[in-house]
Design an enzyme around this catalytic site. Structure first.
Site, PDB file in Angstrom:
ATOM      1  N   PHE A  85      31.797 -54.945 -19.678  1.00 24.18           N
ATOM      2  CA  PHE A  85      32.663 -55.476 -20.720  1.00 24.18           C
ATOM      3  C   PHE A  85      34.101 -55.371 -20.243  1.00 24.18           C
ATOM      4  CE2 PHE A  85      32.502 -56.163 -25.504  1.00 24.18           C
ATOM      5  CZ  PHE A  85      31.354 -56.935 -25.481  1.00 24.18           C
TER       6      PHE A  85
ATOM      7  N   GLN B 201      44.638 -57.248 -32.996  1.00 24.97           N
ATOM      8  CA  GLN B 201      43.953 -57.835 -31.845  1.00 24.97           C
ATOM      9  C   GLN B 201      43.477 -59.250 -32.127  1.00 24.97           C
ATOM     10  OE1 GLN B 201      39.964 -56.275 -30.251  1.00 24.97           O
ATOM     11  NE2 GLN B 201      41.400 -55.864 -28.592  1.00 24.97           N
TER      12      GLN B 201
ATOM     13  N   HIS C 121      41.107 -61.750 -30.605  1.00 28.25           N
ATOM     14  CA  HIS C 121      40.026 -61.811 -29.626  1.00 28.25           C
ATOM     15  C   HIS C 121      40.141 -63.139 -28.905  1.00 28.25           C
ATOM     16  CE1 HIS C 121      36.042 -61.842 -27.860  1.00 28.25           C
ATOM     17  NE2 HIS C 121      35.811 -60.634 -28.316  1.00 28.25           N
TER      18      HIS C 121
ATOM     19  N   LEU D   2      33.286 -65.389 -34.050  1.00 30.89           N
ATOM     20  CA  LEU D   2      33.358 -64.716 -32.756  1.00 30.89           C
ATOM     21  C   LEU D   2      32.329 -65.185 -31.740  1.00 30.89           C
ATOM     22  CD1 LEU D   2      35.070 -62.411 -31.525  1.00 30.89           C
ATOM     23  CD2 LEU D   2      32.997 -61.054 -31.688  1.00 30.89           C
TER      24      LEU D   2
ATOM     25  N   GLU E 222      32.275 -61.024 -26.153  1.00 30.29           N
ATOM     26  CA  GLU E 222      32.735 -60.775 -24.798  1.00 30.29           C
ATOM     27  C   GLU E 222      31.550 -60.572 -23.859  1.00 30.29           C
ATOM     28  OE1 GLU E 222      36.071 -58.182 -25.012  1.00 30.29           O
ATOM     29  OE2 GLU E 222      35.660 -57.320 -23.064  1.00 30.29           O
TER      30      GLU E 222
ATOM     31  N   ARG F 117      41.485 -57.617 -23.638  1.00 32.62           N
ATOM     32  CA  ARG F 117      41.570 -58.772 -24.525  1.00 32.62           C
ATOM     33  C   ARG F 117      42.967 -59.334 -24.691  1.00 32.62           C
ATOM     34  NH1 ARG F 117      37.231 -56.704 -29.065  1.00 32.62           N
ATOM     35  NH2 ARG F 117      35.438 -57.098 -27.729  1.00 32.62           N
TER      36      ARG F 117
ATOM     37  N   HIS G  81      40.926 -60.572 -35.013  1.00 31.73           N
ATOM     38  CA  HIS G  81      39.641 -59.903 -34.909  1.00 31.73           C
ATOM     39  C   HIS G  81      39.646 -58.469 -35.405  1.00 31.73           C
ATOM     40  CE1 HIS G  81      35.733 -59.139 -33.236  1.00 31.73           C
ATOM     41  NE2 HIS G  81      36.168 -58.232 -32.394  1.00 31.73           N
TER      42      HIS G  81
ATOM     43  N   ARG H 147      42.590 -52.491 -28.215  1.00 38.73           N
ATOM     44  CA  ARG H 147      41.273 -51.864 -28.148  1.00 38.73           C
ATOM     45  C   ARG H 147      40.401 -52.552 -27.100  1.00 38.73           C
ATOM     46  NH1 ARG H 147      36.097 -52.979 -30.409  1.00 38.73           N
ATOM     47  NH2 ARG H 147      36.892 -54.775 -31.537  1.00 38.73           N
TER      48      ARG H 147
HETATM   49  C1  LIG Z   1      32.094 -60.564 -35.101  1.00 37.84           C
HETATM   50  C2  LIG Z   1      32.463 -59.194 -34.649  1.00 37.84           C
HETATM   51  C3  LIG Z   1      31.884 -58.642 -33.504  1.00 37.84           C
HETATM   52  C4  LIG Z   1      32.224 -57.370 -33.079  1.00 37.84           C
HETATM   53  N1  LIG Z   1      31.614 -56.854 -31.967  1.00 37.84           N
HETATM   54  C5  LIG Z   1      31.904 -55.575 -31.584  1.00 37.84           C
HETATM   55  C6  LIG Z   1      31.219 -54.988 -30.465  1.00 37.84           C
HETATM   56  O1  LIG Z   1      30.383 -55.608 -29.814  1.00 37.84           O
HETATM   57  N2  LIG Z   1      31.519 -53.718 -30.135  1.00 37.84           N
HETATM   58  C7  LIG Z   1      32.426 -52.994 -30.841  1.00 37.84           C
HETATM   59  O2  LIG Z   1      32.625 -51.834 -30.490  1.00 37.84           O
HETATM   60  N3  LIG Z   1      33.081 -53.524 -31.891  1.00 37.84           N
HETATM   61  C8  LIG Z   1      32.833 -54.794 -32.284  1.00 37.84           C
HETATM   62  N4  LIG Z   1      33.494 -55.335 -33.368  1.00 37.84           N
HETATM   63  C9  LIG Z   1      34.389 -54.491 -34.153  1.00 37.84           C
HETATM   64  C10 LIG Z   1      33.584 -53.606 -35.057  1.00 37.84           C
HETATM   65  O3  LIG Z   1      32.423 -54.261 -35.469  1.00 37.84           O
HETATM   66  C11 LIG Z   1      34.345 -53.209 -36.307  1.00 37.84           C
HETATM   67  O4  LIG Z   1      35.609 -52.784 -35.964  1.00 37.84           O
HETATM   68  C12 LIG Z   1      33.618 -52.089 -36.984  1.00 37.84           C
HETATM   69  O5  LIG Z   1      32.310 -52.492 -37.305  1.00 37.84           O
HETATM   70  C13 LIG Z   1      34.319 -51.593 -38.228  1.00 37.84           C
HETATM   71  O6  LIG Z   1      33.494 -50.603 -38.812  1.00 37.84           O
HETATM   72  P1  LIG Z   1      33.960 -49.745 -40.044  1.00 37.84           P
HETATM   73  O7  LIG Z   1      32.867 -48.804 -40.338  1.00 37.84           O
HETATM   74  O8  LIG Z   1      35.312 -49.230 -39.790  1.00 37.84           O
HETATM   75  O9  LIG Z   1      34.100 -50.821 -41.191  1.00 37.84           O
HETATM   76  P2  LIG Z   1      33.078 -51.924 -41.756  1.00 37.84           P
HETATM   77  O10 LIG Z   1      31.798 -51.968 -41.044  1.00 37.84           O
HETATM   78  O11 LIG Z   1      33.846 -53.172 -41.874  1.00 37.84           O
HETATM   79  O12 LIG Z   1      32.811 -51.400 -43.188  1.00 37.84           O
HETATM   80  C14 LIG Z   1      33.805 -51.378 -44.169  1.00 37.84           C
HETATM   81  C15 LIG Z   1      33.168 -50.934 -45.436  1.00 37.84           C
HETATM   82  O13 LIG Z   1      34.164 -50.635 -46.382  1.00 37.84           O
HETATM   83  C16 LIG Z   1      33.825 -51.222 -47.607  1.00 37.84           C
HETATM   84  N5  LIG Z   1      35.055 -51.418 -48.367  1.00 37.84           N
HETATM   85  C17 LIG Z   1      36.199 -52.045 -47.986  1.00 37.84           C
HETATM   86  N6  LIG Z   1      37.090 -52.021 -48.980  1.00 37.84           N
HETATM   87  C18 LIG Z   1      36.508 -51.360 -50.012  1.00 37.84           C
HETATM   88  C19 LIG Z   1      36.903 -51.025 -51.324  1.00 37.84           C
HETATM   89  N7  LIG Z   1      38.090 -51.380 -51.800  1.00 37.84           N
HETATM   90  N8  LIG Z   1      36.042 -50.367 -52.122  1.00 37.84           N
HETATM   91  C20 LIG Z   1      34.810 -50.018 -51.671  1.00 37.84           C
HETATM   92  N9  LIG Z   1      34.373 -50.309 -50.431  1.00 37.84           N
HETATM   93  C21 LIG Z   1      35.214 -50.971 -49.618  1.00 37.84           C
HETATM   94  C22 LIG Z   1      33.120 -52.474 -47.226  1.00 37.84           C
HETATM   95  O14 LIG Z   1      32.348 -52.959 -48.295  1.00 37.84           O
HETATM   96  C23 LIG Z   1      32.271 -51.981 -46.070  1.00 37.84           C
HETATM   97  O15 LIG Z   1      31.113 -51.363 -46.552  1.00 37.84           O
HETATM   98  C24 LIG Z   1      33.174 -56.622 -33.803  1.00 37.84           C
HETATM   99  C25 LIG Z   1      33.750 -57.164 -34.943  1.00 37.84           C
HETATM  100  C26 LIG Z   1      33.421 -58.444 -35.357  1.00 37.84           C
HETATM  101  C27 LIG Z   1      34.086 -59.018 -36.569  1.00 37.84           C
END
Ligand SMILES: Cc1cc2nc3c(=O)[nH]c(=O)nc-3n(C[C@H](O)[C@H](O)[C@H](O)COP(=O)(O)OP(=O)(O)OC[C@H]3O[C@@H](n4cnc5c(N)ncnc54)[C@H](O)[C@@H]3O)c2cc1C
Ligand code: SF4
Ligand code: SF4
Ligand code: FES
Lengths: 254, 607
Positions: free
Chosen positions: B122, B235, B237, B251, B254, B319, B385, B420
């Site tokens: 990656f 970021q 992407h 998306l 990568e 990126r 992203h 990142r």
């Molecule tokens: C398409 C895509 C592909 C990606 N691929 C990769 C990858 O291959 N490798 C990698 O390392 N990263 C990747 N990323 C980045 C990574 O997926 C995210 O940064 C990461 O999943 C975020 O996780 P999190 O637990 O912080 O938040 P999330 O998984 O976004 O969860 C947020 C949670 O908070 C809740 N929430 C938000 N606001 C409130 C509120 N006001 N009240 C109650 N609940 C709330 C939501 O409902 C959700 O449950 C990718 C991102 C995208 C968009």
């Protein structure tokens, strides 16, 4: 592109009706784009679930022209019939509002399934699994929990037999039973037709397999092998013995 | 007339059920705390489910030369040395254990020939480091954590949105939420609160994010008195879909480049060779021949000898570098018909290999764009992203600057510095989700119970009820789309002072309009009302991003200034931009010194 007439079910738990909206669709749109257009331009309170818009999260399930599908993966040109597309919520689950249904029951079924009970790791604290060993369970783990298979299954849809866990949870159970590291058994649970998963209710119509957006061979690769295991365990000591000695040898469909 | 609400009491409340929130809740429950988990969507649908390429952990399964020290170095270099070095260190050290733990809980990663977890290349990672499951790694991780969580005795509140954090003196005492299905309110009392609400992408027009990404956690923490850092680093992407318009921004992992895919302009030229920054010259291939040899070596059964191996192709630079290069090619008129460039895997791998390694990309292009990626190149361009910036936290405990308030995952700042690396988010969620759960449990144990103040609760409820009672005013969709358009234009990939000023002014103008925002319909599952509530947070984080961006007068990582194109080696290399509310509740952006790195770690960064 010309306007397309969307017949969208609007309502809640007590009543509802179809409402027509004429939507100026553009090239490449999927059904969810049209629903979002109605929401942003005409009816801010039109209820719909979605997250990824790419067929990855399983939120946007609905019935398009009566067929269970993901709205974000249904191209408009493939769905129009005489200038019209009908969109309604999944019929099996109680309506909440508009296209949103109450799917909480599914989460309670999942809770009844005992988790992985892994065998002890190798000396270095990790496990070895061969690529061909993981292929079979990876098919099941592709499930995005859209519950479209639950929606189409007549045991749930027509007979409302909630003692049956439904195809999604047969897939889940299969992913554990066929997991190369698992030492547990969920066969008694599968067989239990009252408080378990009621596998016996399934009469292998294969409707679930037809609607799965992930292309999981739900009936052939999950349900039938589970049925064979239950039969082997409870009714056929010889088959059970052989299964134990030889391991599971039936070839999955790809 | 006061609106009624129900109440509950827990040791720990976790807000957000993505990877970070789930991992935190599991840990808090395992520590014996009564734990509540709240999320805006159904369980298992959070952003984490969409992650594709993989989770970074220096396990060394594919190349035994890898280790945590090199992962640490890659992360710091990718972040242009602005990272909280303690977080980067803990992350690099602990990620392998967190990934193996998932295996014990049922995750099934792709395998090496000898049966171990397979790892892929990656951008910015020196060795094949990303454990993955095809291109649906996020699904595997969230499902594994979800299934673990439902057997951990956690109280789950799905489709509930938190609207504000309550406080008892200096300390956080819980939060107020509403049920999206019914519109009814609920007040949580908690000894410790963990924010794991993810990112902010909806503030930009073209993005890869879902409706949930309105920066709720960032904004609520800021209003509760917490500090935010690094908010200028958003970021973009490099590879989002550009055509058809309805999927613009979606998306393209990568992983496509990790599997050998290359970027080309409309002349068919592999333009990335023209954009290798000095910092990466030593480890990047500078001819097509060497880049092609790299791909052959990566596919061979035996790992190349690092002394003679081909260097990595420039398509796999971090990126920020790639996104800027694409932007420059398009602006120079060498872009594709729809304003992107080409990403070609078809000419590099066989159709069977492509379908095996990138099944959902194959599917996504076939179904949504009518493009067969095993035969034709993809058209791609930058898409908003991820946000590196977030709540300032203590590395070991994830505690914010407000007692009792913890943060983990994308909502926390510091781990990734100015940029990142791919794959470092999923590992971040696991490492710091667990640490936040531990930190919150410790805090709950060692601090007594908190008091709840009904006035604060009613205040939050009153605010979100107001738009329903108005007879006229602008709609929420209108304000949100104006905001996203302005942020993209004025606070986007390439920035300069006068545009940033415009961006700040536009946020202020829309914030003014927001005061009279009007919602039609009732409280039961009403997306218009939901958006009106989230919009408040979008406005707050947009202002924070723009203010941080105008403050940092240099270009670094994901923050590029046309008026300050150089990366400063002095002043700006030594500070984070910190956002906080002043005594009058006005937003301020101030440079604050970085943590001083220990000499042992600093040594790892040399060479
Ligand atoms: C398409 C895509 C592909 C990606 N691929 C990769 C990858 O291959 N490798 C990698 O390392 N990263 C990747 N990323 C980045 C990574 O997926 C995210 O940064 C990461 O999943 C975020 O996780 P999190 O637990 O912080 O938040 P999330 O998984 O976004 O969860 C947020 C949670 O908070 C809740 N929430 C938000 N606001 C409130 C509120 N006001 N009240 C109650 N609940 C709330 C939501 O409902 C959700 O449950 C990718 C991102 C995208 C968009
Ligand atoms: S095969 Fe079984 S589970 Fe599937 S739809 Fe038919 S009855 Fe239901
Ligand atoms: S098995 Fe298929 S149809 Fe059923 S829930 Fe999973 S993805 Fe959906
Ligand atoms: S929105 Fe995620 S599957 Fe349709």
């Amino acid at each position: 592109m010309a306007d397309v007439r969307f017949r969208v079910w609007r309502g809640n738990a007590s009543s509802g009706a179809f409402v027509d909206y004429d939507v100026p669709v553009t090239e490449g749109w999927v059904v969810l784009d049209a629903i979002h257009w109605i929401q942003a331009q005409l009816q801010n309170d039109l209820a719909v679930r979605w997250n990824c818009k790419a067929g990855k999260c399983g939120s946007c399930s609905a019935e398009i022209n009566g067929k269970p599908r993901l709205m974000c993966m249904s191209r408009i040109e493939d769905c129009v019939i005489d200038g019209t597309i009908t969109v309604q919520p999944m019929a099996t689950f109680p309506p909440v509002k508009d296209l949103v249904t109450d799917v909480a029951w599914n989460y309670t079924v999942n809770q009844r399934i005992p988790p992985l009970a892994p065998k002890p790791p190798e000396a270095d604290g990790t496990w070895r699994m061969q690529p061909y060993d993981v292929d079979r369970v990876q098919e099941f783990r592709k499930c995005i929990e859209c519950f479209l298979c639950q929606d189409v299954c007549h045991v749930l849809r027509d007979h409302q037999t909630w003692a049956f866990g439904g195809p999604r949870f047969m897939v889940r159970t299969a992913s554990l039973e066929m997991h190369p590291l698992d030492t547990g058994s969920r066969l008694a649970l599968l067989r239990d037709a009252r408080d378990g998963l009621g596998l016996g209710y399934c009469n292998i119509t294969k409707c679930c397999t037809e609607v799965c957006p992930e292309g999981i061979h739900i009936t052939d690769n999950a349900i039938i092998p589970l049925k064979e295991r239950v039969v082997g365990e409870y009714f056929d000591p010889l088959a059970r013995g052989l299964t134990r000695i030889l391991g599971w040898t039936r070839e999955p469909r790809t | 007339m006061a609106v009624p609400y129900t109440t509950s009491e827990h040791d720990v409340v976790v807000i957000g059920a993505g990877g970070a929130g789930l991992r935190a809740a599991i840990e808090a429950a395992q520590q014996g705390c009564s734990t509540a988990l709240i999320c805006k969507s159904l369980l298992g649908k959070a952003h984490t489910v969409m992650a594709e390429g993989g989770v970074a952990a220096a396990m060394g399964n594919v190349d035994s030369h890898d280790n945590w020290q090199i992962h640490f170095r890659d992360t710091m270099r990718g972040g242009k040395f602005l990272n909280n070095f303690k977080m980067a260190e803990l992350h690099a050290r602990e990620a392998p254990d967190r990934v193996r733990e998932l295996e014990a809980w049922g995750a099934v990663f792709d395998r090496t020939a000898d049966g171990r977890i397979l790892q892929r290349n990656f951008g910015g990672h020196r060795f094949p480091r990303l454990a993955h499951v095809g291109d649906r790694t996020g699904l595997e991780i969230i499902r594994t954590l979800q299934d673990k969580a439902v057997h951990s005795g956690i109280d789950l509140f799905m489709e509930m949105t938190v609207i504000g954090l309550t406080k008892d003196g200096d300390r956080v005492s819980g939060c107020v939420a509403y049920d999206r299905k019914t519109g009814e309110f609920h007040a949580f009392t908690a000894k410790a609160v963990v924010l794991a609400t993810g990112g902010i992408g909806k503030s930009f027009r073209i993005n890869s994010n879902s409706w949930e990404y309105t920066g709720d956690g960032h904004a609520m923490a800021y209003r509760a008195g917490a500090e935010l850092i690094d908010m200028e680093f958003v970021q973009f992407h490099p590879t989002g879909m550009v055509w058809p318009p309805s999927v613009a921004g979606l998306l393209v992992t990568e992983g496509v480049r990790g599997e050998g895919g290359v970027l080309k302009n409309n002349q068919g030229e592999r333009f990335m060779f023209n954009y290798i920054a000095e910092m990466f010259q030593a480890e990047t291939a500078d001819t097509e021949a060497e880049a092609n040899r790299w791909l052959i070596e990566q596919q061979a059964a035996v790992r190349p000898d690092p002394r003679t191996a081909a260097r990595r192709p420039p398509d796999l630079l971090p990126r920020d570098e790639v996104a800027r290069a694409i932007d420059a090619e398009v602006k120079a008129g060498r872009g594709s018909l729809h304003g992107g460039v080409f990403l070609d895997i078809a000419s590099r791998r066989t159709p069977a290999e492509i379908r095996r390694a990138l099944p959902s990309m194959y599917q996504q292009f076939k179904e949504l764009a009518g493009v067969d990626i095993t035969r034709e190149p993809m058209e791609i361009g930058p898409t908003c992203h991820y946000i590196m910036g977030g709540i300032r936290v203590d590395a070991a405990t994830a505690l914010s600057t407000v007692p009792g308030l913890f943060a983990a995952g994308e909502v926390a700042g510091g781990m990734h510095g100015a940029n990142r690396l791919g794959g470092n988010s999923l590992s971040d969620l696991l490492v710091f989700g667990r640490r936040a759960g531990l930190g919150a449990a410790d805090f709950a144990r060692s601090n007594g119970s908190v008091g709840q103040d009904p006035e604060q609760i009613e205040g939050f409820i009153g605010e979100v009820m107001a738009p329903l009672d108005r007879a006229s005013g602008p709609g929420p969709y209108e304000i949100a789309s104006q905001l996203a358009a302005s942020m993209e234009k004025n606070v986007g990939i390439i920035r300069q002072a006068d545009e940033l000023e415009l961006g700040i002014a536009k946020v202020a103008e829309l914030a003014q309009a927001y005061r009279s925002v009007r919602v039609v319909g009732g409280r039961d599952f009403n997306p218009g009302w939901n958006l009106a509530i989230d919009l408040h947070n979008m406005l707050t984080v947009s202002e924070a991003i723009a203010r941080a961006a105008i403050t940092r007068q240099e270009s670094r990582g994901a923050h590029t200034r046309r008026d300050f194109p150089r990366t400063d080696k002095q002043q700006w290399a030594q500070v984070n931009v910190t956002i906080r509310a002043d005594a009058d509740g006005l937003m301020t952006a101030t440079p604050t010194p970085l943590l001083q790195m220990t000499p042992e770690l600093a040594k790892l960064l040399e060479g």
